[in-house]
Design an enzyme around this catalytic site. Structure first.
Site, PDB file in Angstrom:
ATOM      1  N   ASN A 161       0.887  -0.936  -0.037  1.00  0.00           N
ATOM      2  CA  ASN A 161       0.048   0.116   0.229  1.00  0.00           C
ATOM      3  C   ASN A 161       1.069   1.931  -0.155  1.00  0.00           C
ATOM      4  O   ASN A 161       0.580   1.930  -0.040  1.00  0.00           O
ATOM      5  CB  ASN A 161      -1.362  -0.784   1.150  1.00  0.00           C
ATOM      6  CG  ASN A 161      -0.201  -0.319   2.440  1.00  0.00           C
ATOM      7  OD1 ASN A 161       0.437  -0.245   2.695  1.00  0.00           O
ATOM      8  ND2 ASN A 161      -0.697   0.395   3.492  1.00  0.00           N
ATOM      9  N   GLU A 257       4.955  -3.818  12.309  1.00  0.00           N
ATOM     10  CA  GLU A 257       4.298  -3.363  11.866  1.00  0.00           C
ATOM     11  C   GLU A 257       2.603  -3.578  11.053  1.00  0.00           C
ATOM     12  O   GLU A 257       2.719  -4.042  10.083  1.00  0.00           O
ATOM     13  CB  GLU A 257       4.552  -2.159  10.981  1.00  0.00           C
ATOM     14  CG  GLU A 257       5.608  -1.249  11.959  1.00  0.00           C
ATOM     15  CD  GLU A 257       4.518   0.213  12.794  1.00  0.00           C
ATOM     16  OE1 GLU A 257       3.561  -0.279  12.961  1.00  0.00           O
ATOM     17  OE2 GLU A 257       6.183   0.633  13.099  1.00  0.00           O
ATOM     18  N   CYS A 291      -2.873   1.574   6.442  1.00  0.00           N
ATOM     19  CA  CYS A 291      -3.180   0.992   8.340  1.00  0.00           C
ATOM     20  C   CYS A 291      -4.315   2.307   8.723  1.00  0.00           C
ATOM     21  O   CYS A 291      -4.580   1.351   9.820  1.00  0.00           O
ATOM     22  CB  CYS A 291      -1.872   0.854   8.135  1.00  0.00           C
ATOM     23  SG  CYS A 291      -0.170   2.002   8.586  1.00  0.00           S
ATOM     24  N   GLU A 382     -10.620  -5.233   9.868  1.00  0.00           N
ATOM     25  CA  GLU A 382      -9.758  -4.509   8.578  1.00  0.00           C
ATOM     26  C   GLU A 382     -10.538  -4.723   7.607  1.00  0.00           C
ATOM     27  O   GLU A 382     -10.163  -5.301   6.711  1.00  0.00           O
ATOM     28  CB  GLU A 382      -8.497  -4.971   8.906  1.00  0.00           C
ATOM     29  CG  GLU A 382      -7.347  -3.330   8.331  1.00  0.00           C
ATOM     30  CD  GLU A 382      -6.178  -3.119   7.707  1.00  0.00           C
ATOM     31  OE1 GLU A 382      -5.884  -4.535   7.849  1.00  0.00           O
ATOM     32  OE2 GLU A 382      -5.240  -1.981   8.080  1.00  0.00           O
TER      33      GLU A 382
HETATM   34  P1  NAP Z   1       0.588  -8.889   3.197  1.00  0.00           P
HETATM   35  O1  NAP Z   1      -0.021  -9.722   2.627  1.00  0.00           O
HETATM   36  O2  NAP Z   1       0.382  -9.562   4.866  1.00  0.00           O
HETATM   37  O3  NAP Z   1       2.038  -8.630   2.626  1.00  0.00           O
HETATM   38  C1  NAP Z   1       2.923  -7.833   3.543  1.00  0.00           C
HETATM   39  C2  NAP Z   1       3.565  -8.801   2.749  1.00  0.00           C
HETATM   40  O4  NAP Z   1       4.247  -9.603   3.723  1.00  0.00           O
HETATM   41  C3  NAP Z   1       4.448  -8.975   1.317  1.00  0.00           C
HETATM   42  O5  NAP Z   1       5.483  -8.387   0.684  1.00  0.00           O
HETATM   43  C4  NAP Z   1       4.183 -10.445   1.432  1.00  0.00           C
HETATM   44  O6  NAP Z   1       4.752 -11.250   0.092  1.00  0.00           O
HETATM   45  C5  NAP Z   1       4.699 -10.930   2.180  1.00  0.00           C
HETATM   46  N1  NAP Z   1       4.558 -11.906   2.595  1.00  0.00           N
HETATM   47  C6  NAP Z   1       3.502 -13.304   2.844  1.00  0.00           C
HETATM   48  N2  NAP Z   1       2.908 -13.776   3.030  1.00  0.00           N
HETATM   49  C7  NAP Z   1       4.427 -13.877   4.001  1.00  0.00           C
HETATM   50  C8  NAP Z   1       4.723 -15.452   4.330  1.00  0.00           C
HETATM   51  N3  NAP Z   1       4.209 -16.481   4.342  1.00  0.00           N
HETATM   52  N4  NAP Z   1       6.252 -14.520   4.893  1.00  0.00           N
HETATM   53  C9  NAP Z   1       6.949 -13.900   4.474  1.00  0.00           C
HETATM   54  N5  NAP Z   1       5.733 -12.960   4.354  1.00  0.00           N
HETATM   55  C10 NAP Z   1       4.929 -13.075   3.344  1.00  0.00           C
HETATM   56  O7  NAP Z   1      -0.267  -7.512   3.706  1.00  0.00           O
HETATM   57  P2  NAP Z   1      -0.600  -6.419   1.866  1.00  0.00           P
HETATM   58  O8  NAP Z   1      -1.533  -6.227   1.823  1.00  0.00           O
HETATM   59  O9  NAP Z   1       0.759  -6.363   1.535  1.00  0.00           O
HETATM   60  O10 NAP Z   1      -0.491  -5.153   3.195  1.00  0.00           O
HETATM   61  C11 NAP Z   1      -1.749  -4.662   4.137  1.00  0.00           C
HETATM   62  C12 NAP Z   1      -1.574  -4.747   5.520  1.00  0.00           C
HETATM   63  O11 NAP Z   1      -0.162  -4.408   5.775  1.00  0.00           O
HETATM   64  C13 NAP Z   1      -2.907  -3.842   6.237  1.00  0.00           C
HETATM   65  O12 NAP Z   1      -3.251  -4.679   7.421  1.00  0.00           O
HETATM   66  C14 NAP Z   1      -2.087  -3.319   6.763  1.00  0.00           C
HETATM   67  O13 NAP Z   1      -3.321  -2.512   8.151  1.00  0.00           O
HETATM   68  C15 NAP Z   1      -1.046  -3.867   6.355  1.00  0.00           C
HETATM   69  N6  NAP Z   1       0.619  -2.043   6.650  1.00  0.00           N
HETATM   70  C16 NAP Z   1      -0.069  -1.648   8.250  1.00  0.00           C
HETATM   71  C17 NAP Z   1       1.024  -0.506   8.568  1.00  0.00           C
HETATM   72  C18 NAP Z   1       1.518  -0.116   9.877  1.00  0.00           C
HETATM   73  O14 NAP Z   1       2.427   0.857  10.259  1.00  0.00           O
HETATM   74  N7  NAP Z   1       1.011  -0.467  10.948  1.00  0.00           N
HETATM   75  C19 NAP Z   1       1.408  -0.278   7.232  1.00  0.00           C
HETATM   76  C20 NAP Z   1       0.747  -0.642   6.204  1.00  0.00           C
HETATM   77  C21 NAP Z   1       0.187  -1.725   5.911  1.00  0.00           C
HETATM   78  P3  NAP Z   1       3.803 -11.212  -1.629  1.00  0.00           P
HETATM   79  O15 NAP Z   1       3.387  -9.843  -1.764  1.00  0.00           O
HETATM   80  O16 NAP Z   1       5.102 -11.645  -1.967  1.00  0.00           O
HETATM   81  O17 NAP Z   1       2.253 -12.127  -0.835  1.00  0.00           O
END
Ligand code: NAP
Length: 536
Positions: A161, A257, A291, A382
């Site tokens: 994002n 995070e 987020c 969420e």
């Molecule tokens: P995601 O699906 O959890 O993916 C995040 C990262 O993790 C991606 O690079 C993904 O790779 C990787 N990943 C997925 N499965 C994994 C595994 N088994 N082992 C290691 N890495 C793995 O999250 P998203 O959909 O990209 O992002 C949205 C989420 O991020 C929301 O929940 C949002 O709230 C949160 N977020 C939090 C913050 C904060 O500061 N708290 C800031 C921004 C976003 P792939 O893309 O290759 O699957």
């Protein structure tokens, strides 16, 4: 496997991976598609476990020749300058791959520049601290201080994002702290990260300090988790993935995070128009895929109708469409799965849909739902889409109780003209501090409670505490215990660090009278890093 040593890529939209200063082509490519049009906007070489191990080897090699603080700071400043020079190009890459409206992408690009600028400042400021030993009687006459040293290789995993700034949030503090990085950006949005890697290289970052891999998340993640040379994993993404990573890496430091379902409270004495305006902006920016996106709004009943009547026209006026259009406020969500899930949650809610609730072509129209059920997904999960709920409440206490009713707690906000109410809400909110809800009069925090949002550290200086390690300088003085100069009979050496020489050299007592650990181990137990803590 062909290996390229130049950062010039074959075509503008075709990127290779950066491993040990080489841009490598693995022979396998991953297509990056626009979430808006579905068009291919780039191709990226795909990495697997083998490239990940090579990247860790390269990072290890790089860290054998530490970069002094002034060089790290200079490189970070040059990256910031590069981001400034190529601002528009960077914003367009973000917009193309993430479907982020161009105006929001420009803000992200500018923020990444600030991230590097702040990291450069911090790189020059990193220092240990004096430990006030004489705060306790047993410490009188003793002297101790800590040094801050790089913790080791940082494994960084970032979400889609904020494909540039969240990558910057990981790389810049790690480099400022003197740590090499192995980065895995989101597969849907790797182009911004690779562009940033080009800027790092242009800025003079030597080989191995930054390695970027795109590919199957679990495969790359497994190597980062299992390889003991990776000392810290910094993850931003969904709660499910984050907590599993943490479970699997009990011996590593893991910064998480994670997600949120941001609540905002509007009290009867608030400026309702200002509150509605801010909510209309912060619930729907980047189609709610932040987020800290406002998701749940609790409004005191006296002003509920006025709030809703102000909010709904503002939401209906948001321009939905092509992210490349300068006027667009709300673009697509990241992919079809996300779109289907969000529409299903809207359909399932028992609340009344006051705006949106359906599709405009392939895009979800900004949606406002009144008084949803407490257990509806839109109330407790969420959404990560252009949806916000408004719920009438009888009191601030009821609002606080509802706000606390999810497993998340990243941040919240309150619109009120009463400082007393703001403090009461703060005391009642089960949050941890971050940067507060941008839209609100008063951001709520801090709190020690760790909930599903994780416990990483973004605030500028604080982010550096992850990659650095507090260590006493006596690490260099690894010699057998020697009797103190004051002639006292030496008892056994400290159980924790097995040292006494450094203390003696400073003409200090080595341990308390009962021959236990160095006092520092007790005084600073809270801050103890994994492994041994040495004492000056
Ligand atoms: P995601 O699906 O959890 O993916 C995040 C990262 O993790 C991606 O690079 C993904 O790779 C990787 N990943 C997925 N499965 C994994 C595994 N088994 N082992 C290691 N890495 C793995 O999250 P998203 O959909 O990209 O992002 C949205 C989420 O991020 C929301 O929940 C949002 O709230 C949160 N977020 C939090 C913050 C904060 O500061 N708290 C800031 C921004 C976003 P792939 O893309 O290759 O699957």
């Amino acid at each position: 496997m062909p290996v390229y040593t130049s950062f010039v890529v074959a075509a503008a939209n075709e990127k290779r991976l950066l491993v040990g200063g080489d841009w490598i082509d693995t022979g396998d490519w991953l297509e990056v598609r626009s979430p808006y049009s579905g068009d291919v906007v780039g191709r990226v070489a795909k990495a697997g476990a083998e490239e990940t191990r090579r990247a860790i080897d390269a990072a290890e090699l790089a860290m054998q020749n530490p970069l002094p603080a002034h060089k790290r700071a200079e490189i970070l400043v040059r990256v910031a300058a590069g981001l400034g020079r190529r601002h528009e190009e960077v914003a367009r890459v973000i917009s193309d791959e993430a479907g982020k409206p161009l105006k929001a992408a420009r803000v992200e690009a500018a923020r990444a520049m600030s991230t590097y600028t702040f990291a450069a400042v911090e790189a020059r400021k990193l220092a240990g601290e004096m430990v006030p030993m004489d705060a306790a009687q047993a410490g009188e006459g003793k002297l101790a201080f800590t040094l801050r040293r790089p913790i080791g290789i940082v494994g960084a995993i970032s979400p889609f994002n904020f494909p540039l700034n969240l990558v910057a949030h990981k790389i810049a503090p790690a480099l400022a702290a003197g740590c090499a990085v192995v980065l895995k950006p989101a597969s849907q949005t790797p182009m911004s990260a690779l562009l940033l890697a080009e800027l790092e290289e242009e800025a003079g970052l030597p080989p191995g300090w930054l390695n970027v891999l795109v590919g199957p998340a679990a495969e790359i993640g497994d190597v980062l988790v299992e390889d003991e040379r990776v000392k810290l994993i910094t993850f931003t993404g969904s709660s499910g993935v984050g907590w599993k990573l943490k479970e699997r890496a009990p011996k590593k430091r893991v910064n998480l995070e994670l997600g949120n379902a941001t609540p905002v409270i509007v009290t009867a004495d608030a400026d309702v128009t200002a509150a509605a305006t801010k909510v209309s902006q912060n619930a729907f920016a980047f189609a709610g895929q932040s987020c800290i996106s406002v998701q749940r709004v609790y409004v005191e009943r006296d002003v509920y109708d006025t709030f809703v009547q102000t909010l709904v026209p503002l939401v209906n006026a948001l321009k939905v469409g092509d992210p490349a259009d300068e006027e667009t406020d709300v673009g697509p969500v990241i992919d079809e799965d996300a779109r289907e899930r969000i529409i299903e949650w809207i359909k399932k809610t028992s609340g009344e849909v006051l705006a949106g609730g359906d599709l405009d072509g392939e895009l979800i129209r900004p949606t406002v739902i009144a008084n949803p059920g407490r257990d509806d997904e839109v109330s407790c999960e969420e959404v990560f889409g252009p949806v916000c709920t408004v719920t009438a409440v009888d009191s601030v206490d009821e609002a606080i109780e509802l706000a606390n009713g999810t497993r998340y707690g990243l941040q919240a906000g309150i619109f009120t003209s009463s400082i007393e109410t703001a403090f009461r809400a703060r005391a009642g909110a089960r949050l941890r501090w971050r940067h507060g809800q941008r839209g609100a009069d008063v951001p709520l925090g801090p709190d020690a409670v760790r909930r599903s949002q994780g416990f990483g550290q973004y605030p500028r200086g604080a982010a550096l505490r992850g990659p650095r390690d507090d260590r006493g300088p006596a690490r260099r003085h690894r010699r057998p215990f020697v009797a103190p100069r004051d002639g006292r009979t030496p008892s056994r050496p400290c159980r924790r660090c097995d040292r006494g020489l450094a203390l003696r050299r400073l003409d200090l007592r080595d341990r308390d009278r009962r021959g236990r650990d160095h006092p520092l181990h007790r005084v600073r137990r809270r801050d103890r890093p994994p492994g041994r803590l040495a004492v000056a």
